[in-house]
Design a protein around this motif. Structure first.
Motif, PDB file in Angstrom:
ATOM      1  N   VAL A  27      13.584   2.566   1.791  1.00  0.00           N
ATOM      2  CA  VAL A  27      12.590   2.008   2.696  1.00  0.00           C
ATOM      3  C   VAL A  27      11.935   3.108   3.536  1.00  0.00           C
ATOM      4  N   LEU A  30       8.726   4.705   2.538  1.00  0.00           N
ATOM      5  CA  LEU A  30       7.434   4.040   2.750  1.00  0.00           C
ATOM      6  C   LEU A  30       6.808   4.439   4.092  1.00  0.00           C
ATOM      7  N   GLU A 114      12.085  -0.390  -7.502  1.00  0.00           N
ATOM      8  CA  GLU A 114      10.713  -0.898  -7.379  1.00  0.00           C
ATOM      9  C   GLU A 114      10.699  -2.341  -6.897  1.00  0.00           C
ATOM     10  N   LEU A 117      11.051  -2.239  -3.210  1.00  0.00           N
ATOM     11  CA  LEU A 117       9.901  -1.599  -2.566  1.00  0.00           C
ATOM     12  C   LEU A 117       8.687  -2.507  -2.586  1.00  0.00           C
ATOM     13  N   SER A 118       8.444  -3.197  -3.714  1.00  0.00           N
ATOM     14  CA  SER A 118       7.251  -4.047  -3.751  1.00  0.00           C
ATOM     15  C   SER A 118       7.393  -5.217  -2.776  1.00  0.00           C
ATOM     16  N   VAL A 120       9.036  -5.149   0.025  1.00  0.00           N
ATOM     17  CA  VAL A 120       8.858  -4.616   1.376  1.00  0.00           C
ATOM     18  C   VAL A 120       7.385  -4.401   1.661  1.00  0.00           C
ATOM     19  N   ARG A 121       6.679  -3.799   0.684  1.00  0.00           N
ATOM     20  CA  ARG A 121       5.239  -3.522   0.876  1.00  0.00           C
ATOM     21  C   ARG A 121       4.473  -4.803   1.147  1.00  0.00           C
ATOM     22  N   GLU A 122       4.788  -5.825   0.349  1.00  0.00           N
ATOM     23  CA  GLU A 122       4.081  -7.108   0.522  1.00  0.00           C
ATOM     24  C   GLU A 122       4.265  -7.657   1.932  1.00  0.00           C
ATOM     25  N   LEU A 124       5.124  -5.961   4.857  1.00  0.00           N
ATOM     26  CA  LEU A 124       4.783  -5.148   6.031  1.00  0.00           C
ATOM     27  C   LEU A 124       3.422  -5.583   6.551  1.00  0.00           C
ATOM     28  N   ARG A 126       0.794  -4.176   7.800  1.00  0.00           N
ATOM     29  CA  ARG A 126      -0.372  -3.431   7.304  1.00  0.00           C
ATOM     30  C   ARG A 126       0.175  -2.169   6.676  1.00  0.00           C
ATOM     31  N   PRO A 127      -0.289  -1.838   5.496  1.00  0.00           N
ATOM     32  CA  PRO A 127       0.239  -0.632   4.871  1.00  0.00           C
ATOM     33  C   PRO A 127       0.154   0.532   5.836  1.00  0.00           C
ATOM     34  N   SER A 130      -0.056   6.706   5.089  1.00  0.00           N
ATOM     35  CA  SER A 130       0.918   7.473   4.313  1.00  0.00           C
ATOM     36  C   SER A 130       1.401   8.656   5.127  1.00  0.00           C
TER      37      SER A 130
END
Lengths: 131, 477
Positions: A27, A30, A114, A117-118, A120-122, A124, A126-127, A130
């Motif tokens: 995590v 990210l 993956e 991670l996917s 978690v990304r969904e 959060l 706002r992305p 980086s």
């Protein structure tokens, strides 16, 4: 806005040290802040301090309180944070309970990096920029 | 038959008494009447003879009167007449066995003597004797007939149906309640037979109902057992998944890191080491599972089951020696208490040692502060708790057990989780301390030995696990 000025904060609760470090490493990649809890009790403490929580990733079987019990208490106290519940045994009962929690999802152990991670990304807000 | 015989005998006895009394009084009455008639005849005859002789005497003199008396005194007659002078009164006939009547001959103011009329009692005696014999014979014949008739009636109406009732009662006693009685009499015996048939019918109904109920109960029990098995399998599966899921997940992620080919050599080495550790964990869990399964599969008694009088002191000392380093690390001391005349229950020593090791390890893990662990071995005559299923004993009047208890001063077990502690994979320990199989294995072994484990625990004060092993295993279900 304040939310944009800080990194998203993810709380990870898992009693197994190896598993917890795996989750944290994945995590952290990210570019988010990570807070760790190794028992249901620690998790409650983390959720009730003043700092904001953007995502909760928790194991089910932990000392003192199960992850699900903590999640349920959080919802009952009006904490609407998205939750990823990691379990080795996602049976129908647990699935239904998690569905009832609202904005919560089950992740079965063992999982590929993956998959986590996917999810978690969904979830959060706002992305994050980086790192 | 015997009842009928008694009734007939009583009846015959009654009849005999009645007939005999009747005959006795009749004979006495007839005899008295006979006697009275004779005496009246004699009195009349004496008067007539007296008058006649007096007349002759007056007219023809004494000699003519004596001749008349001599004529009357014929020896062929049963009636004897003779003359007795007034001076020879002592010559009078005795009054035994005969009736004697005197007719005095008195005239001209002088008694000259008297005529004696005597008659033997032979005739009335013979009559009475004859009557007695006849009456006796008639009575006997009557009694015989009455006895025969009542015997036939008694056998037919009492003896035979009674025998049937008796046979039926014996058959019921032997459990044969089929074949109803066919007594059709309209009396108490008939009613009794009908009641007996009705009773048998009710018994048959009850028996069928009971059988149906038993079958139903067995079926329900089997269903419950099946459901229970499913629950156990489910718990086992969930436990295995939980235990293996985490190390597998860790290994998978680390393997991905290696495969990603972007990590540094050091990271790859760490990942590989962690994968190895996870595989060790998995191996340990699998080994424990196999122990658990082995413990279960030896349930069937067979030649592999090595039961011998177990030296509990030796077993306890071995287990304690093995675990002392672990205890010392946590500042715990062992205290061993052995009773006198230590019991030696028939048991598999290795299995019992495994039970003890599991209990002691639990006690060590439960102790969060320095203290002691007390292990006691003693004999016990307690009774198994009612909820131990299957029942522990069959055919033992005075149960005797060997008791081994392990008492700690640790954190204790809350009442909420106490009922679950023997479930496979149930654990409250930290990761790496236990798989949740130790107590399951211990419980399984003790149950196989026909014993049970009793737990008393108070939160923060400590727990006491007592293992009871039977001394005489008559038969283990």
């Amino acid at each position: 806005m304040i939310a944009e000025e800080r990194l998203p904060r993810v709380v990870i609760a898992e009693d197994d040290d190896d598993m917890r470090s795996v989750l944290c490493e994945l995590v952290s990649g990210l570019g988010v802040q990570v807070a760790e809890a190794s028992s249901g009790g620690d998790l409650v403490v983390l959720l009730t301090d003043d700092r904001p929580v953007d995502l909760l990733i928790t194991d089910v079987r932990m000392p003192w309180m199960t992850g699900f019990q903590v999640a349920l208490s959080a919802r009952n106290s009006g904490i609407a944070v998205p939750i990823i519940i990691v379990t080795a045994f996602p049976d129908d009962t647990l699935r239904a309970q998690v569905e009832n929690l609202g904005s919560a999802v089950l992740l079965a152990k063992p999982f590929r990096p993956e998959e986590l991670l996917s999810l978690v990304r969904e979830r959060l807000p706002r992305p994050a920029a980086s790192a | 038959m015997r009842l009928a015989r008694k009734m007939i005998l009583a009846m015959v006895a009654c009849l005999t008494v009645v007939f005999a009394a009747n005959a006795y009084y009749r004979i006495r009455r007839e005899r008295a009447a006979f006697d009275r008639d004779m005496r009246e005849d004699h009195a009349a005859l004496a008067q007539v003879l007296g008058n006649a002789i007096t007349t002759v005497w007056k007219g023809s003199g004494r000699q003519a009167a004596m001749d008349l008396v001599g004529m009357l005194a014929s020896p062929s007659q049963t009636l004897h007449v003779r003359w007795i002078d007034k001076d020879a009164a002592s010559l009078r006939s005795p009054h035994e066995d005969q009736i004697v009547t005197d007719a005095p001959i008195c005239f001209a103011n002088e008694c000259h003597g008297f005529v004696e009329i005597s008659e033997s009692l032979d005739v009335p005696n013979a009559y009475a004797h004859h009557t007695l014999i006849r009456t006796t014979v008639v009575t006997l014949i009557g009694l015989g007939c009455a006895g025969l008739v009542s015997m036939l009636v008694g056998i037919w109406f009492v003896g035979k149906p009674m025998q049937q009732l008796l046979d039926k009662a014996r058959r019921i006693g032997d459990g044969d309640i089929e074949r109803p009685l066919t007594i059709r009499q309209r009396d108490e015996i008939g009613e009794l037979a009908a009641e007996m048939n009705a009773m048998c019918l009710r018994l048959v109904e009850t028996r069928y109902a009971l059988r149906a109920e038993t079958e139903e109960r067995l079926r329900a029990q089997e269903q419950l057992r099946h459901a229970d098995r499913l629950v156990t399998v489910g718990k086992l599966a969930s436990g295995i998944a939980h235990e293996l899921g985490t190390p597998l997940g860790v290994a998978l992620v680390r393997a991905n890191i290696i495969a990603g080919n972007v990590a540094s050599t050091r990271e790859v080495r760490d990942a590989a080491r962690i994968i190895g550790e996870q595989i060790d964990r998995i191996t340990h869990i699998v080994r424990q599972l196999m122990d658990f399964a082995r413990g279960r599969s030896s349930t069937a008694p067979g030649p592999n089951q090595r039961r011998q009088p177990a030296n509990l002191r030796k077993i306890v000392e071995q287990a304690v020696a093995m675990l002392t380093p672990l205890a010392v690390k946590r500042n715990l001391a062992f205290e061993l208490v052995f009773a006198e005349n230590l019991p030696e229950p028939p048991a598999n020593p290795e299995q019992i040692e495994q039970v003890l090791v599991n209990l002691v390890v639990n006690a060590i893990h439960a102790s969060e502060r320095p203290g002691k662990i007390v292990i006691t071995v003693a004999a016990s005559a307690t009774h198994p708790p009612a909820d131990v299923t299957p029942p522990v004993f069959v055919g033992m009047e005075q149960p005797r057990y060997a008791m081994v208890s392990v008492k700690d001063e640790g954190v204790g077990i809350g009442p909420d989780i106490l009922p679950r502690i023997f479930e496979p994979f149930f654990t409250t320990k930290h990761v790496g301390e236990g798989t949740g199989l130790g107590l399951s294995v211990a419980y399984g072994i003790v149950r196989e030995h026909g014993g049970w484990i009793e737990v008393t625990s108070v939160r923060t004060k400590g727990s006491c696990f007592s293992v009871y092993l039977p001394m005489d295993v008559a038969e283990i279900i």
